[in-house]
Design a protein around this motif. Sequence first.
Motif, short mmCIF file in Angstrom:
data_model
loop_
_atom_site.label_atom_id
_atom_site.label_comp_id
_atom_site.label_asym_id
_atom_site.label_seq_id
_atom_site.Cartn_x
_atom_site.Cartn_y
_atom_site.Cartn_z
N UNK A 86 0.84 -1.19 0.00
CA UNK A 86 0.00 0.00 0.00
C UNK A 86 0.87 1.24 0.00
N UNK A 87 0.24 2.37 -0.33
CA UNK A 87 0.90 3.67 -0.24
C UNK A 87 0.03 4.53 0.68
N UNK A 88 0.63 5.07 1.73
CA UNK A 88 -0.12 5.89 2.68
C UNK A 88 -0.40 7.26 2.07
N UNK A 89 -1.33 8.01 2.64
CA UNK A 89 -1.62 9.35 2.11
C UNK A 89 -0.40 10.27 2.09
N UNK A 90 0.57 10.03 2.99
CA UNK A 90 1.78 10.86 3.01
C UNK A 90 2.78 10.43 1.93
N UNK A 91 2.48 9.33 1.24
CA UNK A 91 3.36 8.85 0.16
C UNK A 91 4.31 7.75 0.58
N UNK A 92 4.26 7.34 1.85
CA UNK A 92 5.14 6.28 2.33
C UNK A 92 4.63 4.93 1.82
N UNK A 93 5.57 4.14 1.29
CA UNK A 93 5.19 2.82 0.77
C UNK A 93 5.27 1.79 1.89
N UNK A 94 4.24 0.96 1.96
CA UNK A 94 4.19 -0.13 2.94
C UNK A 94 4.33 -1.45 2.19
N UNK A 95 5.21 -2.31 2.68
CA UNK A 95 5.39 -3.62 2.06
C UNK A 95 4.19 -4.52 2.35
N UNK A 96 3.98 -5.53 1.50
CA UNK A 96 2.86 -6.44 1.77
C UNK A 96 3.16 -7.31 2.99
N UNK A 97 2.10 -7.79 3.64
CA UNK A 97 2.24 -8.73 4.74
C UNK A 97 2.05 -10.12 4.16
N UNK A 98 3.02 -10.98 4.38
CA UNK A 98 3.03 -12.31 3.77
C UNK A 98 3.11 -13.37 4.86
N UNK A 99 2.34 -14.45 4.69
CA UNK A 99 2.44 -15.62 5.58
C UNK A 99 3.20 -16.69 4.82
N UNK A 100 4.25 -17.23 5.42
CA UNK A 100 5.06 -18.27 4.81
C UNK A 100 4.71 -19.60 5.46
#
Length: 145
Positions: A86-100
């Motif tokens: 995701x990308x927050x409103x401030x422009x910071x990119x968030x990595x996906x949450x993954x289950x291994x």
Amino acid sequence: MRLTPQQLVDIKARIAGRPSVTAMRDNPAEKQRRAQKYGNEKVTDKGLSFDSKAEHKRWQYLAMLERAGEIRDLRLQVAFELIPAQVSPSGKKERPTVYLADFVYTDPKGCQVVEDVKGAVTPEFRLKRKLMLWRHGIEVKEVRS
């Protein structure tokens, strides 16, 4: 007698009982391996790496079941995306949450089975198990070591 600044630092260190800069450079300290958080030992077998002895033992059992024809399509360390990037409103990119998942295979009924070998159940695992059910409709089978 005249000393260079480096020699003066080394002499002061020796007087204080510390190793000198030159001694530390010539004899670097060896890195100590930290113990695993939950006391498990990593295992390598036929080029495959396992996080614990229990996980390795379960892999051997499932591989035997696959050879016997009881299960099929056995896979190791399969990733499932729980929350997309995701990308927050401030422009910071968030990595996906993954289950291994430790193991994924198809049972005789044709259903996909996702297994996770656990010695200690963490709050993070509980949350990811619930997200797997909500997002993918998959119930994670917990195997206790």
